[in-house]
Design an enzyme around this catalytic site. Sequence first.
Site, PDB file in Angstrom:
ATOM      1  N   ASP A  11       0.849  -1.189   0.000  1.00 19.53           N
ATOM      2  CA  ASP A  11       0.000   0.000   0.000  1.00 19.53           C
ATOM      3  C   ASP A  11       0.891   1.247   0.000  1.00 19.53           C
ATOM      4  OD1 ASP A  11      -2.015   1.820   0.308  1.00 19.53           O
ATOM      5  OD2 ASP A  11      -2.834   0.943   2.141  1.00 19.53           O
ATOM      6  N   ASP A 105      -3.658   2.380  -5.317  1.00 18.50           N
ATOM      7  CA  ASP A 105      -2.373   2.354  -4.613  1.00 18.50           C
ATOM      8  C   ASP A 105      -2.230   1.158  -3.684  1.00 18.50           C
ATOM      9  OD1 ASP A 105      -4.255   3.094  -2.702  1.00 18.50           O
ATOM     10  OD2 ASP A 105      -2.792   4.276  -1.587  1.00 18.50           O
ATOM     11  N   GLU A 106      -2.995   0.124  -3.938  1.00 19.32           N
ATOM     12  CA  GLU A 106      -3.075  -0.949  -2.950  1.00 19.32           C
ATOM     13  C   GLU A 106      -3.349  -2.278  -3.645  1.00 19.32           C
ATOM     14  OE1 GLU A 106      -6.254  -0.112  -0.266  1.00 19.32           O
ATOM     15  OE2 GLU A 106      -6.188  -2.106   0.599  1.00 19.32           O
TER      16      GLU A 106
HETATM   17 MG   LIG Z   1      -2.437   3.949   0.464  1.00 16.96          MG
END
Ligand SMILES: [Mg+2]
Length: 384
Positions: A11, A105-106
Amino acid sequence: MAADRTIFHVDIDAFFAAAERSVDPDLIGKPLIIGGSGGRGVVACASYEVRPFGVRSAMPMSRALRLCPNALVIKPTHGLYSKISKSFMEILGDYTPDVQVMSVDEAYMDMTGTEGLYGPHEKAAQAIKKRVHDELKVTASIGIAPSRLVAKIASDERKPDGMFTVARGDEAAYLAPMPVRKLPGIGPRAAEKLGRLGIHTLGELAAFPEGPLRREMGNQSPRLIERAKGIDNSELSTGGKAKSISSETTFHEDSTDRVFLNKTVADLAEGVGRRLRRTGKHARSVSLKLRYNDFTTLTRHNTPHVSFDGDARIVEIATALLDATLKQRNAPVRLIGVGVENLAEPAAQLSLLEAVEPDDSALSSTLDKIRDRFGEDSVSRGPG
Ligand SMILES: [Mg+2]
């Protein structure tokens, strides 16, 4: 069900703020809020500098600025974020084809059995963190655990720029002291209900008798108790057995330009082909995803008789799918994605027919080696 799995949850830390800083280092260290600044603006991302003031994502901007009047507010630059996101997922895809993308983003990665390739899991995680930092100028936190649930909690706990491993058998002890809100899925209302039962930590929840819990929490109670113990057998949704690799891009402006669309499909197909060859597997299907300007999204698949791992084949099939789709509806396109699916060991598919394929496979592998040495743009196939 696969036992003894190793899952990474990766993340990026304060992603939008970090992305803005990657292109404007002057913003580093400053109290930064990304979001709409108008009267009804909302916080899309709060940098770590403004979090001590209580500023959080999804908070109205007016409230955020009352809490932290000195904050610098920047409007989101979505093109930048999708560019970094794409490169981020490609880095993860270099380590395993089993990547489940959760958001920009993960992602989860199934890293089971990769020690032979990358050494101990912590070493692989360090290598991923280093690549993300060096290539994208943002930091990521990684949780390593036998399940998605615990991996996610572990990465969240170690933010920013952290890494933590929870070993098999240690899950319940790791979670026990944490407040119940740390368990994904337990929101403020559920936490309040649990509080009425005297349950404040995950350890207390794990040890609570199911009957009384059921009266407050209903049918989800057994699962809640299991999860509080860190038990989560959910598989990564990377296409299940039919593993897949894909890549997509959203345009700054919707497009009907066929030359541009064809070129985009070819670029995506070559990127996917390259990642496919790194797995050593062949694909049986190609998929094309198309989102029109009205957000209608279509996915088309084609499964030829012969499996493949060469770029030319993927480009050819994806382009044919694009032709067919645009023939049905020729409206401005907002997003294009290309994927390969049904990955399998090439040895399992050897047949006389496949003898016609190696040329493209060999050429593509040669191109990969050149790109590895001299960079992405050093060579490309003829105009496509
Ligand atoms: Mg993040």
